[in-house]
Motif scaffolding. Structure first.
Motif, PDB file in Angstrom:
ATOM      1  N   THR A  23       1.100   2.518  -9.220  1.00 47.76           N
ATOM      2  CA  THR A  23       1.505   1.245  -8.718  1.00 47.76           C
ATOM      3  C   THR A  23       0.383   0.134  -8.701  1.00 47.76           C
ATOM      4  O   THR A  23       0.702  -0.800  -8.499  1.00 47.76           O
ATOM      5  N   GLY A  24      -0.967   0.797  -8.598  1.00 49.55           N
ATOM      6  CA  GLY A  24      -1.976  -0.199  -8.709  1.00 49.55           C
ATOM      7  C   GLY A  24      -2.073  -0.784  -7.402  1.00 49.55           C
ATOM      8  O   GLY A  24      -2.641  -1.593  -6.908  1.00 49.55           O
ATOM      9  N   LYS A  25      -1.518   0.083  -6.404  1.00 45.48           N
ATOM     10  CA  LYS A  25      -1.509  -0.380  -4.819  1.00 45.48           C
ATOM     11  C   LYS A  25      -2.613   0.461  -3.902  1.00 45.48           C
ATOM     12  O   LYS A  25      -2.887   1.499  -4.484  1.00 45.48           O
ATOM     13  N   PRO A  26      -3.148   0.022  -3.026  1.00 45.72           N
ATOM     14  CA  PRO A  26      -4.213   0.577  -2.132  1.00 45.72           C
ATOM     15  C   PRO A  26      -3.621   1.992  -1.718  1.00 45.72           C
ATOM     16  O   PRO A  26      -2.332   2.068  -1.210  1.00 45.72           O
ATOM     17  N   LEU A  27      -4.467   2.970  -1.551  1.00 43.66           N
ATOM     18  CA  LEU A  27      -4.216   4.235  -0.866  1.00 43.66           C
ATOM     19  C   LEU A  27      -4.401   3.882   0.569  1.00 43.66           C
ATOM     20  O   LEU A  27      -5.610   3.928   0.700  1.00 43.66           O
ATOM     21  N   ALA A  65     -10.967  16.042  -6.216  1.00 46.54           N
ATOM     22  CA  ALA A  65     -10.417  16.662  -7.246  1.00 46.54           C
ATOM     23  C   ALA A  65      -9.344  16.002  -7.871  1.00 46.54           C
ATOM     24  O   ALA A  65      -9.211  16.257  -9.323  1.00 46.54           O
ATOM     25  N   GLU A  66      -8.535  14.925  -7.262  1.00 47.26           N
ATOM     26  CA  GLU A  66      -7.662  14.069  -7.984  1.00 47.26           C
ATOM     27  C   GLU A  66      -8.239  12.899  -8.687  1.00 47.26           C
ATOM     28  O   GLU A  66      -7.662  12.515  -9.593  1.00 47.26           O
ATOM     29  N   GLY A  67      -9.438  12.427  -8.175  1.00 50.14           N
ATOM     30  CA  GLY A  67      -9.732  11.439  -8.634  1.00 50.14           C
ATOM     31  C   GLY A  67      -9.307   9.933  -7.960  1.00 50.14           C
ATOM     32  O   GLY A  67      -7.654  10.010  -7.948  1.00 50.14           O
ATOM     33  N   ALA A  68      -9.916   9.309  -6.879  1.00 46.12           N
ATOM     34  CA  ALA A  68      -9.512   8.402  -6.073  1.00 46.12           C
ATOM     35  C   ALA A  68      -8.750   7.249  -6.606  1.00 46.12           C
ATOM     36  O   ALA A  68      -9.294   6.906  -8.057  1.00 46.12           O
ATOM     37  N   ALA A  89      -0.263   5.932  -5.913  1.00 45.06           N
ATOM     38  CA  ALA A  89      -1.071   4.622  -5.777  1.00 45.06           C
ATOM     39  C   ALA A  89      -1.829   4.368  -7.139  1.00 45.06           C
ATOM     40  O   ALA A  89      -1.721   3.183  -7.315  1.00 45.06           O
ATOM     41  N   LYS A  90      -2.178   5.310  -7.789  1.00 42.83           N
ATOM     42  CA  LYS A  90      -2.707   4.957  -9.161  1.00 42.83           C
ATOM     43  C   LYS A  90      -1.730   4.171 -10.085  1.00 42.83           C
ATOM     44  O   LYS A  90      -1.932   3.229 -10.829  1.00 42.83           O
ATOM     45  N   ALA A  95       0.826  -1.251   0.056  1.00 39.71           N
ATOM     46  CA  ALA A  95      -0.083   0.043   0.024  1.00 39.71           C
ATOM     47  C   ALA A  95       0.765   1.260  -0.038  1.00 39.71           C
ATOM     48  O   ALA A  95       2.031   1.276   0.166  1.00 39.71           O
ATOM     49  N   VAL A  96       0.203   2.212  -0.472  1.00 39.87           N
ATOM     50  CA  VAL A  96       0.892   3.564  -0.430  1.00 39.87           C
ATOM     51  C   VAL A  96       0.025   4.250   0.856  1.00 39.87           C
ATOM     52  O   VAL A  96      -0.825   4.584   0.731  1.00 39.87           O
ATOM     53  N   GLY A  97       1.055   4.704   1.809  1.00 41.01           N
ATOM     54  CA  GLY A  97       0.528   5.179   3.184  1.00 41.01           C
ATOM     55  C   GLY A  97       1.503   5.418   4.241  1.00 41.01           C
ATOM     56  O   GLY A  97       2.513   4.567   4.243  1.00 41.01           O
ATOM     57  N   GLU A  98       1.252   5.999   5.261  1.00 41.21           N
ATOM     58  CA  GLU A  98       0.011   6.846   5.459  1.00 41.21           C
ATOM     59  C   GLU A  98      -0.119   8.295   4.849  1.00 41.21           C
ATOM     60  O   GLU A  98       1.071   8.769   5.281  1.00 41.21           O
TER      61      GLU A  98
END
Length: 283
Positions: free
Chosen positions: A146-150, A167-170, A143-144, A109-112
């Motif tokens: 890499t295709g990994k969860p945010l 604004a960014e698109g989740a 996250a987009k 995942a990308v976070g936090e």
């Protein structure tokens, strides 16, 4: 021994509850420095039924450590990012390092990342909201790519977080770690298909808004976490937290939901495996 010292004693290992996955913890902040430390923490967790953990980074050093720790023990996975309060450290070099680490197969995942409007003005050096928004947008894009969860940190920032996401698109998968908001925010997240991860705060009697929101969360959009070493569940609040304490939170959650703790354990573990992609790298 004083009451203060007694309160700081680690909680006893609870009656095992399996299977469980700790969706968000900080092994380095729990005192782990090397592979032996990590193994000891995960062995304690296993004795309580916790089969795997995702250890989270909140600065660059922690990101490097988390990715390395995920290679030390097959029960450990990692997430990397700069915490919103440290967003002003997201230099070009830091972005390059986080991008490289995010490509690691055991970084799930990308976070936090996210927004924290509580600490600016209270904490010296804390990133200002404008810097947080810019860093949050960059992590969303990562996250987009890499295709990994945010994985989102949200403190006193419901409207700001939703504004940036819209604004960014989740990305495809969004996780609100340590969800502590009320019913309105829960409904907004649920309607978007986002996941809400619940921590020891669900056991706090003064968390009225959260406890009212919890029954709204569909089973397949719920995760559980410790956020260790923080947010130790009642009745051990103020003591050091560790992944082995997760059954305390799940049993408190079971009381709120009037649902068997064993069912919650099974459902949240299945959801964690699905959203983090653990099934393909489960050992």
């Amino acid at each position: 021994m004083s009451a203060t010292k007694q309160r700081r004693e680690p909680p006893p290992i609870p009656q095992p509850l399996a299977p469980l996955i700790d969706a968000h913890t900080h092994l380095d902040a729990c005192g782990a420095r090397n592979a032996d430390d990590v193994r000891a923490i995960l062995d304690r967790a296993a004795s309580a039924g916790v089969q795997a953990v995702v250890t989270i980074a909140d600065d660059l050093e922690a990101a490097r450590w988390a990715a390395e720790a995920a290679d030390w023990d097959p029960r450990v996975y990692a997430a990397v990012a700069l915490h919103p309060t440290r967003a002003n450290a997201l230099t070009p070099e830091a972005r390059s390092v986080i991008e490289r680490l995010a490509a690691h197969p055991r970084v799930v995942a990308v976070g936090e990342t996210g927004m924290d409007l509580y600490w600016p003005g209270r904490l010296e050096g804390c990133a200002e909201p404008a810097d947080q928004r810019e860093a949050f947008a960059w992590h969303i894009d990562l996250a987009k790519r890499t295709g990994k969860p945010l994985m989102i940190h949200n403190r006193d920032a419901d409207a700001a977080v939703l504004d940036v996401l819209r604004a960014e698109g989740a990305p495809e998968t969004v996780i609100f770690h340590c969800f502590s908001s009320g019913a309105a925010m829960a409904r907004a997240c649920i309607d978007e298909g986002w996941l809400l991860s619940l921590s020891g705060t669900v056991s706090f009697k003064n968390a009225r808004d959260l406890r009212e929101a919890v029954p709204l969360i569909p089973a397949d959009q719920m995760l559980v976490e410790t956020d260790a070493p923080f947010l130790t569940p009642h009745p051990f609040r103020g003591a050091p937290n560790e992944p082995y304490c997760l059954p305390y939170t799940v049993r408190a959650l079971a009381e709120v939901l009037s649902r068997p703790a064993e069912t919650i354990a099974e459902q949240t573990s299945a959801t964690a495996k699905r959203v983090y992609g653990l099934a393909s790298c489960w050992n």
